[in-house]
Design a protein around this motif. Structure first.
Motif, PDB file in Angstrom:
ATOM      1  N   LEU A  50       0.822  -1.208   0.000  1.00 34.79           N
ATOM      2  CA  LEU A  50       0.000   0.000   0.000  1.00 34.79           C
ATOM      3  C   LEU A  50       0.859   1.261   0.000  1.00 34.79           C
ATOM      4  O   LEU A  50       0.502   2.267  -0.637  1.00 34.79           O
ATOM      5  N   LYS A  51       1.986   1.239   0.678  1.00 34.48           N
ATOM      6  CA  LYS A  51       2.876   2.396   0.687  1.00 34.48           C
ATOM      7  C   LYS A  51       3.409   2.672  -0.712  1.00 34.48           C
ATOM      8  O   LYS A  51       3.464   3.831  -1.160  1.00 34.48           O
ATOM      9  N   LEU A  52       3.785   1.617  -1.413  1.00 32.28           N
ATOM     10  CA  LEU A  52       4.243   1.780  -2.793  1.00 32.28           C
ATOM     11  C   LEU A  52       3.120   2.292  -3.682  1.00 32.28           C
ATOM     12  O   LEU A  52       3.334   3.166  -4.544  1.00 32.28           O
ATOM     13  N   PHE A  53       1.913   1.760  -3.502  1.00 34.50           N
ATOM     14  CA  PHE A  53       0.780   2.200  -4.314  1.00 34.50           C
ATOM     15  C   PHE A  53       0.495   3.687  -4.115  1.00 34.50           C
ATOM     16  O   PHE A  53       0.208   4.407  -5.087  1.00 34.50           O
ATOM     17  N   ASP A  54       0.585   4.146  -2.888  1.00 35.77           N
ATOM     18  CA  ASP A  54       0.360   5.570  -2.618  1.00 35.77           C
ATOM     19  C   ASP A  54       1.454   6.428  -3.258  1.00 35.77           C
ATOM     20  O   ASP A  54       1.176   7.528  -3.756  1.00 35.77           O
ATOM     21  N   GLN A  55       2.693   5.932  -3.267  1.00 37.44           N
ATOM     22  CA  GLN A  55       3.768   6.674  -3.917  1.00 37.44           C
ATOM     23  C   GLN A  55       3.539   6.778  -5.423  1.00 37.44           C
ATOM     24  O   GLN A  55       3.748   7.844  -6.017  1.00 37.44           O
TER      25      GLN A  55
END
Length: 720
Positions: A99-104
């Protein structure tokens, strides 16, 4: 009703079924299902007090068969529920990690879209112009996000990029995916554009052109939203095709905001090696990195193996095997999950009482276990208390109906074990210790059999800096490393670790109070500075009699480990929830397909459970599939089989059965009107024989005759 014609029988005989269809089950399958249904009704209804309702031995045998069908169905249901819970947990963990990568990526898309729109906001008429707009060269660069996955195998990235596409699409982006197959020299740029239009447009024109995409983008619903093209495996694409696609779309980037998201498995230098310098100049790169496979593995181990998400666990030997299997397959999460699923299925198929695992998913697990255990036959109740773990613990477990208490105590001790293991990992991860390594040591039952003197000797070696290597200290190597990390941990880090320990030990009041006492000495800044000074003075403080805070924390962790780190294999009734047969798992994963096919053909009666074959015992029945008959007959030969002798044996079984049926019909006066089944012709038996031999060749059990010896075939698989 008229008898079937001879043409119909020949057509049915020539209808070659796939070779894996062994046999059509007779009416016995429906009988066993009805018996199981009657058994379920009998369990739900009270027993009749009438002594006249005593059952005959035949009825008792039928009920026993019905019981087996019922409990097989319960184990199958338990497996589906358990693995469904594990699979949903895996999906949530992986989605949470990514999810952190997706938000980035989403933030990068929004910033890039704002940058493109700040340069120029063309109207629909300008977008549909056949020639590109005259803008600065910098504005013709396509924003491209290179996502470094760090995976040696692409199989782990499929789910990640699928979730990434769903995340971007749910936030208002237009999504199109291009695979490495589409970006190949075989399809070319035209095939890529056609696939791109097919995913976005409802009506795809005959000639794939970017102008059709421009007309679609002028729609009110499509304007003001970027188009994201996801290429999940860049290294497998054709560099020429991808470079030509980049050059084509760069002319339209101001009119149509098209962005690339490309997955890279190896290094960030891959685009430079794959694309030409001219194509690279048309890209505006942004480098993003996905979490490492070790981080994902630690999160998965904590969620599905350490914490009781579904009540299923594995033994020490199985855990070590899965760990080695994971590293042998280049650290792919997919291979580890597949092996774990196979272990779960084997557990529920082998252990008769494994359906009791479902109780851990119930709100009131004790009532669930009490109801299920009360409905068990007497033989299965005795089997529960005859488990090796119960016979080993006879001094602490009283005979009687105490399985519920035993399972409840097992779950309670498991919760304490989980808390201690998480505390060890919280300390060890600062020393780069992986959770899977600590987990494999923490479930080792040999830890409970080690003498205190050996443990003290090992701890003294660790304290003095001589960490054992190899097999000599393999039992507690990573556990000792976690304790050693606490001894030499900076004060700021130790303070954070103690706060995490207090969270993990919430259910253990005595130990939690000791952790809070250590925390109370570091709450104020002055105390933090004083204790830090003590730690930096090395051995001077210990010589004066003062015990550093690190040593107190290490002693507390060692004390908790000795008291509460009890492996599941040391607890009674653990066989119900713990899979231990590593040999079965190893043979299923590594595989011997030729042997498994031969075993299935030789024991097709036990697989199909039909009544027509089971009556004959060990004799080969003509009601079996022809391939199964031929495989059984082949066991009577050596390395080579004479085709003529093999055919005579096959023909004898087929004709012997037909002649027996004919004699029975002649000797029975009540069946004079019924017509005997026509005996098959020799040509039909030869055709069936040839088909069976061909199927055995396809399955790899024999080699066909050679030109030098056309009357012999060679066996490939031997043994039962």
């Amino acid at each position: 009703m008229a008898a079937p014609s001879q043409e119909a029988s020949l057509t049915a005989a020539n209808n070659i079924q796939p070779f894996f269809v062994l046999h059509k089950a007779a009416a016995g399958a429906s009988l066993t299902t009805s018996r199981a249904r009657r058994r379920v009704d009998k369990i739900s209804q009270p027993s009749s007090p009438n002594p006249k309702s005593a059952k005959r031995p035949r009825d008792e045998d039928e009920d026993d068969e019905g019981d087996m069908e019922l409990y097989e169905q319960l184990r199958l249901e338990a497996f589906h529920r358990t693995w469904s819970k594990i699979q949903s947990t895996i999906n949530e963990v992986l989605r949470g990690i990514n999810l952190k990568l997706f938000d980035q990526v989403l933030r990068w898309v929004q910033e890039s879209f704002s940058t493109v729109r700040s340069v120029m906001r063309p109207c629909p008429a300008e977008i549909q112009q056949p020639h590109p707009l005259l803008t600065d060269v910098i504005c013709r660069k396509i924003p491209t996000a290179f996502v470094l996955t760090k995976n040696a195998e692409f199989v782990d990235d499929v789910t990640t990029f699928r979730d990434l596409s769903d995340h971007l699409e749910s936030n208002g982006c237009h999504l199109a995916k291009l695979s490495s197959t589409e970006l190949s020299a075989k399809h070319g740029v035209a095939g890529c554009l056609r696939s791109l239009l097919r995913q976005l447009l409802s009506d795809v024109p005959d000639v794939a052109d970017v102008s059709a995409l421009a007309s679609w983008y002028c729609g009110a619903k499509n304007y003001d939203h970027p188009i994201i093209i996801v290429i999940d495996d860049l290294e497998q694409c054709s560099g020429d095709v991808l470079g030509e696609l980049v050059m084509t779309l760069s002319e339209w980037v101001v009119k149509i905001p098209i962005f690339f998201v490309m997955g890279i498995a190896t290094t960030l230098d891959a685009p430079r090696k794959l694309l030409s310098s001219e194509a690279l100049q048309q890209l505006d790169p942004c480098q993003l990195t996905m979490g490492s496979p070790s981080d994902r593995m630690n999160a998965l181990v904590e969620a599905i193996l350490v914490k009781p998400c579904a009540g299923f666990c594995i033994s020490h030997e199985v855990a070590v095997f899965l760990k080695n299997y994971f590293f042998r397959h280049d650290g792919t999460i997919t291979s580890f999950i597949s092996a774990l699923k196979l272990a779960c299925s084997k557990h529920f198929s082998i252990e008769p009482l494994s359906f009791l695992c479902m109780g851990t998913l119930e709100e009131d697990c004790e009532n669930f276990w009490r109801d299920k255990f009360g409905a068990l036959p007497q033989a299965m109740q005795k089997q529960a208390f005859g488990l090796p773990s119960c016979t080993r613990e006879n001094n602490s477990i009283k005979p009687g109906n105490n399985l519920v208490e035993g399972l409840s105590a097992l779950m309670k001790l498991q919760r304490n074990w989980i808390s201690v293991l998480l505390c060890l990992y919280e300390a060890g991860r600062h020393g780069k210790v992986q959770l899977l390594d600590i987990f494999c040591e923490a479930i080792n039952p040999d830890l409970r059999t080690q003498k205190d003197s050996n443990i003290e000797l090992l701890m003294s070696k660790v304290t003095s800096g001589n960490l054992p290597s190899g097999n000599s200290g393999a039992g507690r190597r990573f556990l000792a490393q976690a304790l050693d990390t606490v001894r030499y941990m900076p004060m700021e880090t130790l303070f954070r670790v103690l706060k995490v320990w207090s969270i993990h030990l919430e259910g253990m009041n005595e130990m939690n109070e000791k952790v809070k006492e250590l925390l109370s000495t570091t709450t104020s800044a002055d105390c933090m500075r004083i204790t830090k000074d003590k730690w930096t003075r090395s051995t001077n403080s210990t010589a004066n009699g003062a015990v550093p805070l690190n040593e107190k924390a290490a002693m507390l962790l060692d004390d908790i480990t000795r008291k509460f780190l009890v492996p599941v294999e040391c607890l009674p009734f653990h066989e119900i929830i713990c899979f231990k047969n590593v040999g079965v798992l190893q043979s299923a994963l590594i595989g011997n397909p030729r042997r498994m096919v031969q075993l299935d053909l030789l024991k097709s009666q036990s697989r199909l459970k039909c009544s027509c074959c089971s009556r004959n015992g060990i004799a080969v029945s003509a009601s079996l599939h022809d391939t199964s008959i031929m495989c059984n007959l082949a066991q009577e030969y050596g390395d080579v089989i004479n085709l003529h002798d093999w055919y005579l044996s096959f023909d004898g079984i087929i004709n012997n059965t037909n002649s027996k049926g004919k004699r029975k019909l002649i000797g029975s006066p009540s069946k004079k009107k019924s017509k005997a089944a026509p005996q098959e012709s020799e040509a039909m038996i030869q055709a069936r024989f040839c088909r069976a031999v061909t199927e055995l060749q396809i399955t790899g059990l024999l080699r066909m005759p050679s030109k030098r010896r056309p009357d012999l075939v060679q066996r490939v698989a031997f043994g039962p």
